[in-house]
Scaffold this motif. Sequence first.
Motif, mmCIF file in Angstrom:
data_model
loop_
_atom_site.group_PDB
_atom_site.id
_atom_site.type_symbol
_atom_site.label_atom_id
_atom_site.label_comp_id
_atom_site.label_asym_id
_atom_site.label_seq_id
_atom_site.Cartn_x
_atom_site.Cartn_y
_atom_site.Cartn_z
ATOM 1 N N LYS A 32 0.840 -1.199 0.000
ATOM 2 C CA LYS A 32 0.000 0.000 0.000
ATOM 3 C C LYS A 32 0.872 1.244 0.000
ATOM 4 O O LYS A 32 1.984 1.246 0.528
ATOM 5 N N THR A 33 0.333 2.288 -0.613
ATOM 6 C CA THR A 33 1.015 3.586 -0.625
ATOM 7 C C THR A 33 0.887 4.213 0.763
ATOM 8 O O THR A 33 0.078 3.754 1.586
ATOM 9 N N PRO A 34 1.651 5.269 1.046
ATOM 10 C CA PRO A 34 1.510 5.946 2.341
ATOM 11 C C PRO A 34 0.081 6.435 2.601
ATOM 12 O O PRO A 34 -0.353 6.507 3.748
ATOM 13 N N SER A 35 -0.668 6.716 1.533
ATOM 14 C CA SER A 35 -2.055 7.172 1.705
ATOM 15 C C SER A 35 -3.044 6.002 1.801
ATOM 16 O O SER A 35 -4.240 6.215 1.941
ATOM 17 N N ASP A 37 -3.533 3.472 -0.548
ATOM 18 C CA ASP A 37 -3.988 2.885 -1.811
ATOM 19 C C ASP A 37 -3.258 1.570 -2.080
ATOM 20 O O ASP A 37 -2.057 1.455 -1.835
ATOM 21 N N GLU A 38 -4.001 0.585 -2.590
ATOM 22 C CA GLU A 38 -3.432 -0.724 -2.923
ATOM 23 C C GLU A 38 -2.517 -0.607 -4.140
ATOM 24 O O GLU A 38 -2.840 0.060 -5.110
ATOM 25 N N VAL A 39 -1.356 -1.269 -4.081
ATOM 26 C CA VAL A 39 -0.412 -1.287 -5.197
ATOM 27 C C VAL A 39 -0.328 -2.713 -5.731
ATOM 28 O O VAL A 39 -0.209 -3.669 -4.966
ATOM 29 N N TYR A 57 2.416 1.769 -9.196
ATOM 30 C CA TYR A 57 2.738 2.964 -8.419
ATOM 31 C C TYR A 57 3.809 3.715 -9.194
ATOM 32 O O TYR A 57 5.010 3.453 -9.068
ATOM 33 N N THR A 60 6.630 1.824 -11.974
ATOM 34 C CA THR A 60 8.006 1.562 -11.561
ATOM 35 C C THR A 60 8.413 0.121 -11.845
ATOM 36 O O THR A 60 7.729 -0.808 -11.438
ATOM 37 N N MET A 83 6.825 -2.819 -0.923
ATOM 38 C CA MET A 83 6.567 -1.378 -1.078
ATOM 39 C C MET A 83 7.363 -0.554 -0.077
ATOM 40 O O MET A 83 7.584 0.632 -0.285
ATOM 41 N N LYS A 84 7.790 -1.167 1.010
ATOM 42 C CA LYS A 84 8.511 -0.432 2.051
ATOM 43 C C LYS A 84 9.686 0.372 1.518
ATOM 44 O O LYS A 84 9.937 1.482 1.946
ATOM 45 N N TYR A 86 10.025 1.771 -1.326
ATOM 46 C CA TYR A 86 9.647 2.850 -2.222
ATOM 47 C C TYR A 86 8.964 3.960 -1.477
ATOM 48 O O TYR A 86 8.734 4.992 -1.868
#
Length: 86
Positions: A32-35, A37-39, A57, A60, A83-84, A86
């Motif tokens: 998930k993004t910081p906000s 959202d599922e990636v 995302y 990338t 994701m961590k 990024y």
Amino acid sequence: PPNDFGGKRILQEKTLIIQTMSLSLSSKKFGKTPSGDEVTLFTLSLSKKVSLSVMDYGATWTHLFIPDRNGKMEDVLLGFDSMKGY
């Protein structure tokens, strides 16, 4: 009649090559993004010779596996496995 690529025979040979390759596309949750959202991570593999992973995302590239000189598949991108990073 010949075309711009040197004639009909070359076109037939390219078609044959494409038909003998095995192409696969898969997807999985990547994080998930910081906000929040599922990636999703998409992986495209071609005949078990090349594999490219791209996340949605920022489009990338995370992994690009290609064979080294000994035929062993190696990731040549400096990406992260989650994701961590990024």
